[in-house]
Design a protein around this motif. Structure first.
Motif, PDB file in Angstrom:
ATOM      1  N   THR A 148       7.812  10.523   2.507  1.00 27.34           N
ATOM      2  CA  THR A 148       7.756   9.058   2.572  1.00 27.34           C
ATOM      3  C   THR A 148       7.402   8.593   3.980  1.00 27.34           C
ATOM      4  O   THR A 148       6.577   7.695   4.159  1.00 27.34           O
ATOM      5  CB  THR A 148       9.099   8.450   2.139  1.00 27.34           C
ATOM      6  OG1 THR A 148       9.454   8.963   0.866  1.00 27.34           O
ATOM      7  CG2 THR A 148       9.026   6.946   2.073  1.00 27.34           C
ATOM      8  N   LEU A 149       7.984   9.222   4.973  1.00 27.15           N
ATOM      9  CA  LEU A 149       7.688   8.864   6.362  1.00 27.15           C
ATOM     10  C   LEU A 149       6.238   9.188   6.702  1.00 27.15           C
ATOM     11  O   LEU A 149       5.557   8.409   7.375  1.00 27.15           O
ATOM     12  CB  LEU A 149       8.636   9.596   7.313  1.00 27.15           C
ATOM     13  CG  LEU A 149       8.473   9.315   8.796  1.00 27.15           C
ATOM     14  CD1 LEU A 149       8.691   7.837   9.097  1.00 27.15           C
ATOM     15  CD2 LEU A 149       9.444  10.171   9.600  1.00 27.15           C
TER      16      LEU A 149
ATOM     17  N   ILE B 141      11.721   2.655   5.343  1.00 26.62           N
ATOM     18  CA  ILE B 141      12.155   1.644   6.319  1.00 26.62           C
ATOM     19  C   ILE B 141      11.732   2.038   7.732  1.00 26.62           C
ATOM     20  O   ILE B 141      11.283   1.199   8.519  1.00 26.62           O
ATOM     21  CB  ILE B 141      13.675   1.415   6.213  1.00 26.62           C
ATOM     22  CG1 ILE B 141      13.993   0.725   4.883  1.00 26.62           C
ATOM     23  CG2 ILE B 141      14.197   0.598   7.387  1.00 26.62           C
ATOM     24  CD1 ILE B 141      15.457   0.627   4.570  1.00 26.62           C
ATOM     25  N   LEU B 142      11.854   3.315   8.058  1.00 26.52           N
ATOM     26  CA  LEU B 142      11.421   3.780   9.378  1.00 26.52           C
ATOM     27  C   LEU B 142       9.917   3.590   9.558  1.00 26.52           C
ATOM     28  O   LEU B 142       9.458   3.197  10.631  1.00 26.52           O
ATOM     29  CB  LEU B 142      11.801   5.249   9.570  1.00 26.52           C
ATOM     30  CG  LEU B 142      11.510   5.860  10.930  1.00 26.52           C
ATOM     31  CD1 LEU B 142      12.239   5.108  12.035  1.00 26.52           C
ATOM     32  CD2 LEU B 142      11.916   7.325  10.933  1.00 26.52           C
TER      33      LEU B 142
ATOM     34  N   THR C 126       2.976  11.868  16.746  1.00 24.93           N
ATOM     35  CA  THR C 126       4.242  12.569  16.951  1.00 24.93           C
ATOM     36  C   THR C 126       5.188  12.355  15.766  1.00 24.93           C
ATOM     37  O   THR C 126       5.888  13.279  15.349  1.00 24.93           O
ATOM     38  CB  THR C 126       4.939  12.126  18.256  1.00 24.93           C
ATOM     39  OG1 THR C 126       5.083  10.708  18.261  1.00 24.93           O
ATOM     40  CG2 THR C 126       4.151  12.562  19.458  1.00 24.93           C
ATOM     41  N   THR C 127       5.185  11.163  15.182  1.00 22.43           N
ATOM     42  CA  THR C 127       5.998  10.915  13.990  1.00 22.43           C
ATOM     43  C   THR C 127       5.490  11.730  12.810  1.00 22.43           C
ATOM     44  O   THR C 127       6.279  12.291  12.045  1.00 22.43           O
ATOM     45  CB  THR C 127       6.009   9.418  13.644  1.00 22.43           C
ATOM     46  OG1 THR C 127       6.524   8.693  14.760  1.00 22.43           O
ATOM     47  CG2 THR C 127       6.855   9.134  12.423  1.00 22.43           C
ATOM     48  N   ALA C 128       4.168  11.813  12.659  1.00 22.19           N
ATOM     49  CA  ALA C 128       3.594  12.589  11.555  1.00 22.19           C
ATOM     50  C   ALA C 128       3.915  14.076  11.701  1.00 22.19           C
ATOM     51  O   ALA C 128       4.221  14.745  10.705  1.00 22.19           O
ATOM     52  CB  ALA C 128       2.084  12.373  11.495  1.00 22.19           C
TER      53      ALA C 128
ATOM     54  N   LEU D 199       0.832  -1.215   0.000  1.00 20.03           N
ATOM     55  CA  LEU D 199       0.000   0.000   0.000  1.00 20.03           C
ATOM     56  C   LEU D 199       0.859   1.254   0.000  1.00 20.03           C
ATOM     57  O   LEU D 199       0.570   2.224  -0.711  1.00 20.03           O
ATOM     58  CB  LEU D 199      -0.931   0.009   1.216  1.00 20.03           C
ATOM     59  CG  LEU D 199      -2.084  -0.974   1.188  1.00 20.03           C
ATOM     60  CD1 LEU D 199      -2.792  -1.002   2.540  1.00 20.03           C
ATOM     61  CD2 LEU D 199      -3.061  -0.607   0.096  1.00 20.03           C
ATOM     62  N   THR D 200       1.905   1.245   0.789  1.00 17.26           N
ATOM     63  CA  THR D 200       2.791   2.412   0.849  1.00 17.26           C
ATOM     64  C   THR D 200       3.501   2.629  -0.483  1.00 17.26           C
ATOM     65  O   THR D 200       3.559   3.754  -0.989  1.00 17.26           O
ATOM     66  CB  THR D 200       3.818   2.247   1.980  1.00 17.26           C
ATOM     67  OG1 THR D 200       3.117   2.040   3.216  1.00 17.26           O
ATOM     68  CG2 THR D 200       4.689   3.473   2.110  1.00 17.26           C
ATOM     69  N   LEU D 201       4.030   1.566  -1.061  1.00 13.08           N
ATOM     70  CA  LEU D 201       4.713   1.704  -2.347  1.00 13.08           C
ATOM     71  C   LEU D 201       3.737   2.093  -3.453  1.00 13.08           C
ATOM     72  O   LEU D 201       4.078   2.881  -4.339  1.00 13.08           O
ATOM     73  CB  LEU D 201       5.441   0.407  -2.698  1.00 13.08           C
ATOM     74  CG  LEU D 201       6.652   0.080  -1.832  1.00 13.08           C
ATOM     75  CD1 LEU D 201       7.203  -1.301  -2.179  1.00 13.08           C
ATOM     76  CD2 LEU D 201       7.730   1.137  -1.984  1.00 13.08           C
TER      77      LEU D 201
END
Length: 134
Positions: free
Chosen positions: A97-98, A27-28, A75-77, A4-6
């Motif tokens: 990407t993250l 990867i993260l 927090t990552t977003a 889904l991400t790709l």
């Protein structure tokens, strides 16, 4: 999750280029997806150890894991948005990407994992506590 991400990288307007920073962001975000599922399964096992039935443990386990999953992903977003807004071209690729990977991680952890566990319990007949590590 990874597919889904790709696949999201082909959406017009997002301007994905898989440079080295983009691959690092991907990867993260895979790590974020793994972490969300580990939280869900650990909470599920805790509820089973407390003597709950399997359907109760699944429901309560997801409810208890929800706050930790949201906290980590939000927090990552926010960090990814800041990197995208203030960064140079390669840092923007990492941030985008993250951000996309984190969004898919949260969606798959909540909906796909829940449906897979329900399918394992109902469709495959994995109703024993030992099947879930308890």
């Amino acid at each position: 999750y990874s597919l889904l991400t790709l696949a999201s990288m082909n959406i017009p307007g997002l301007e994905f280029v898989l440079t080295l920073p983009g691959i690092a962001g991907f990867i993260l975000s895979i790590g974020m997806a793994v972490d969300a599922n580990v939280l869900i399964f650990e909470r599920l096992k805790e509820e089973l150890w407390d003597g709950k039935t399997l359907p109760q443990a699944i429901s309560i386990g997801f409810d208890r894991a929800w706050s930790s999953i949201v906290d980590g992903h939000v927090t990552t977003a926010v960090g990814a948005l800041i990197l995208y807004y203030f960064g140079s071209a390669s840092i923007k690729g990492f941030g985008l990407t993250l951000l996309v990977g984190t969004a898919w991680s949260m969606i798959t952890a909540i909906f796909v994992t829940r449906n897979l566990i329900d399918f394992a319990m109902g469709g495959l007949g994995l109703n024993k506590r030992e099947s879930y590590g308890a």
